[in-house]
Design a protein around this motif. Structure first.
Motif, PDB file in Angstrom:
ATOM      1  N   HIS A 115       0.807  -1.220   0.000  1.00 15.64           N
ATOM      2  CA  HIS A 115       0.000   0.000   0.000  1.00 15.64           C
ATOM      3  C   HIS A 115       0.844   1.275   0.000  1.00 15.64           C
ATOM      4  N   LYS A 116       2.166   1.096  -0.160  1.00 12.63           N
ATOM      5  CA  LYS A 116       3.098   2.231  -0.210  1.00 12.63           C
ATOM      6  C   LYS A 116       2.918   3.151   0.999  1.00 12.63           C
ATOM      7  N   ALA A 117       2.760   2.558   2.171  1.00 10.51           N
ATOM      8  CA  ALA A 117       2.561   3.322   3.404  1.00 10.51           C
ATOM      9  C   ALA A 117       3.869   3.986   3.800  1.00 10.51           C
ATOM     10  N   GLU A 118       3.771   5.215   4.221  1.00 10.67           N
ATOM     11  CA  GLU A 118       4.939   5.933   4.713  1.00 10.67           C
ATOM     12  C   GLU A 118       4.494   6.898   5.783  1.00 10.67           C
ATOM     13  N   GLN A 119       5.458   7.506   6.427  1.00 10.94           N
ATOM     14  CA  GLN A 119       5.174   8.411   7.512  1.00 10.94           C
ATOM     15  C   GLN A 119       4.424   9.635   6.996  1.00 10.94           C
ATOM     16  N   GLY A 120       3.451  10.090   7.764  1.00  8.44           N
ATOM     17  CA  GLY A 120       2.670  11.261   7.377  1.00  8.44           C
ATOM     18  C   GLY A 120       3.503  12.530   7.392  1.00  8.44           C
ATOM     19  N   ARG A 121       3.206  13.440   6.501  1.00  9.68           N
ATOM     20  CA  ARG A 121       3.924  14.711   6.426  1.00  9.68           C
ATOM     21  C   ARG A 121       2.914  15.850   6.339  1.00  9.68           C
ATOM     22  N   LEU A 122       3.256  16.945   6.957  1.00 12.70           N
ATOM     23  CA  LEU A 122       2.410  18.133   6.878  1.00 12.70           C
ATOM     24  C   LEU A 122       2.894  19.013   5.736  1.00 12.70           C
ATOM     25  N   GLU A 123       1.973  19.482   4.937  1.00  8.79           N
ATOM     26  CA  GLU A 123       2.323  20.402   3.855  1.00  8.79           C
ATOM     27  C   GLU A 123       2.114  21.826   4.330  1.00  8.79           C
ATOM     28  N   ARG A 124       3.069  22.686   4.054  1.00 14.05           N
ATOM     29  CA  ARG A 124       2.968  24.082   4.484  1.00 14.05           C
ATOM     30  C   ARG A 124       2.946  24.982   3.284  1.00 14.05           C
TER      31      ARG A 124
END
Length: 124
Positions: A115-124
């Motif tokens: 599922h190509k899971a990766e750590q969440g990132r916040l976009e600014r």
């Protein structure tokens, strides 16, 4: 150099037996639950793999359910002394926990890859 095509494989068929989630041929683990740096067959870097505490949580839940069920069945059926419970339930619980940990960790890692899971990132 031609790039190889890897068809999608089932996470259960690759993860549970500890095989590479991309090719299904290479080994996923170096030790009991220690990951290899990469697949020896397709060179997939296992740096993405972070199963966290997920496998341990499911092992605790499943082992608790199975072991407690058996202990309660033994207690209500035979009413043995406490030392029989210690001799039966301790090795049983240990065997269930160790038997489930590696397949579940492999399954979680294969699901991450699928599922190509990766750590969440916040976009600014």
């Amino acid at each position: 150099m031609q790039e190889r095509y890897f068809p999608p494989l089932s996470p259960v068929a690759t993860g549970a037996p500890g095989r590479c989630p991309r090719c299904g041929e290479g080994k996923l683990f170096r030790g009991f639950v220690e990951l290899r740096p990469a697949c020896e067959s397709c060179q997939l870097d296992y740096g993405f793999a972070d199963s966290g505490d997920g496998p341990a949580v499911f092992v605790i839940l499943l082992a608790g359910f199975l072991a407690l069920g058996l202990v309660l069945w033994i207690e209500f059926t035979y009413e043995p002394s406490i030392w029989v419970h210690v001799l039966v339930s301790m090795p049983l619980t240990l065997a269930i926990c160790l038997g489930l940990l590696r397949p579940l960790k492999g399954l979680f890692i294969a699901q991450q890859y699928r599922h190509k899971a990766e750590q969440g990132r916040l976009e600014r």
